[in-house]
Design a protein around this motif. Structure first.
Motif, mmCIF file in Angstrom:
data_model
loop_
_atom_site.group_PDB
_atom_site.id
_atom_site.type_symbol
_atom_site.label_atom_id
_atom_site.label_comp_id
_atom_site.label_asym_id
_atom_site.label_seq_id
_atom_site.Cartn_x
_atom_site.Cartn_y
_atom_site.Cartn_z
ATOM 1 N N HIS A 14 -90.900 -46.988 21.752
ATOM 2 C CA HIS A 14 -91.353 -47.841 22.849
ATOM 3 C C HIS A 14 -90.780 -49.239 22.614
ATOM 4 O O HIS A 14 -90.870 -49.783 21.510
ATOM 5 N N THR A 30 -92.801 -52.058 20.741
ATOM 6 C CA THR A 30 -93.288 -51.962 19.368
ATOM 7 C C THR A 30 -92.407 -52.742 18.399
ATOM 8 O O THR A 30 -91.226 -52.961 18.644
ATOM 9 N N ARG A 62 -85.817 -50.936 28.005
ATOM 10 C CA ARG A 62 -87.064 -51.601 28.391
ATOM 11 C C ARG A 62 -87.363 -51.350 29.866
ATOM 12 O O ARG A 62 -88.504 -51.184 30.262
ATOM 13 N N PHE A 105 -89.698 -48.520 31.445
ATOM 14 C CA PHE A 105 -91.116 -48.706 31.670
ATOM 15 C C PHE A 105 -91.401 -49.659 32.813
ATOM 16 O O PHE A 105 -92.532 -49.860 33.180
ATOM 17 N N ALA A 154 -95.559 -42.786 27.748
ATOM 18 C CA ALA A 154 -95.604 -43.297 26.373
ATOM 19 C C ALA A 154 -96.671 -42.549 25.595
ATOM 20 O O ALA A 154 -97.741 -42.259 26.128
ATOM 21 N N LEU A 175 -98.736 -43.348 22.384
ATOM 22 C CA LEU A 175 -99.038 -44.467 21.494
ATOM 23 C C LEU A 175 -100.112 -44.065 20.507
ATOM 24 O O LEU A 175 -100.868 -43.115 20.731
ATOM 25 N N SER A 190 -98.943 -49.661 29.152
ATOM 26 C CA SER A 190 -98.325 -49.275 27.878
ATOM 27 C C SER A 190 -97.700 -50.478 27.195
ATOM 28 O O SER A 190 -97.798 -50.632 25.984
ATOM 29 N N HIS A 191 -97.072 -51.363 27.964
ATOM 30 C CA HIS A 191 -96.473 -52.563 27.366
ATOM 31 C C HIS A 191 -97.568 -53.470 26.794
ATOM 32 O O HIS A 191 -97.425 -54.001 25.695
ATOM 33 N N THR A 205 -98.855 -52.161 23.460
ATOM 34 C CA THR A 205 -97.965 -52.321 22.303
ATOM 35 C C THR A 205 -97.973 -53.740 21.762
ATOM 36 O O THR A 205 -97.429 -53.989 20.691
ATOM 37 N N VAL A 228 -91.481 -43.478 23.699
ATOM 38 C CA VAL A 228 -91.336 -43.181 25.122
ATOM 39 C C VAL A 228 -90.684 -41.803 25.237
ATOM 40 O O VAL A 228 -89.764 -41.492 24.485
#
Length: 188
Positions: A98, A101, A121, A124, A143, A145, A167-168, A171, A180
């Motif tokens: 991802h 991260t 990037r 996402f 994703a 996680l 998801s962003h 992280t 991902v």
């Protein structure tokens, strides 16, 4: 979307960037390095070279921790090559760190600014379709996680997130790690 392992058992599988631990269900493996034991075809730079197989010769193409090493301006070329070698109804399965991260941002082999490919990037941010507007694929991205739990020991809780913004944001929390997954199904 598609169950990778089930589909891999039912058809021919090509792994790109197989490295030292190839996908066990791969029928053909390729890597950029020529000196890796157990690789069928070495010396193939999938971001620059034509994949040296016949058109429509595979049911599944997999890449694990490979796409983030491809220069952003070559990702479209790679996807068109995957489309060329996949049969109708074939599956392209990609897993990569991802972009939010720490591990993704600190690996110097990742292309682009800050250790991650800006193009990666954008997956996402809903921008993955920019690479295949002319390709007939159904695409899904999510994703997976994980985060440490408060309980004693080294247990982690894992969860799947399909929302890009969420998801962003997750992280950005310390100690959250993840990957991902992109699956593209070539239309019949």
């Amino acid at each position: 979307m598609a169950n990778l392992h089930q589909r891999a058992r039912q058809g021919q599988v090509l792994e790109l960037g197989a490295g030292e631990s190839p996908y066990p269900q791969a029928d053909t493996t390729m890597d950029i390095r020529e000196d890796v034991d157990g690789i069928d075809v070495g010396g193939v730079d999938v971001g620059r070279d034509r994949i040296p197989v016949d058109d429509e010769s595979f049911d599944v193409v997999v890449m694990f921790q490979v796409l983030e090493h491809i220069p952003p301006d070559r990702v479209g070329f790679l996807f068109r090559e995957c489309d060329r070698v996949l049969r109708a109804g074939g599956l392209l399965h990609i897993e990569l760190p991802h972009a939010g991260t720490i591990s993704a941002q600190t690996d110097l082999t990742h292309r682009g600014t800050g250790g991650t490919t800006p193009a990666v990037r954008r997956y996402f941010d809903g921008g993955s379709q920019q690479y295949w507007p002319d390709l007939e694929w159904d695409v899904e991205t999510w994703a997976e996680l994980s985060a440490p739990t408060i309980v004693a020991g080294s247990r982690r809780i894992s969860f799947t997130v399909s929302n890009a913004a969420l998801s962003h944001a997750l992280t950005q929390v310390p100690f959250v790690t993840g990957a991902v997954t992109i699956q593209a199904l070539k239309r019949q």
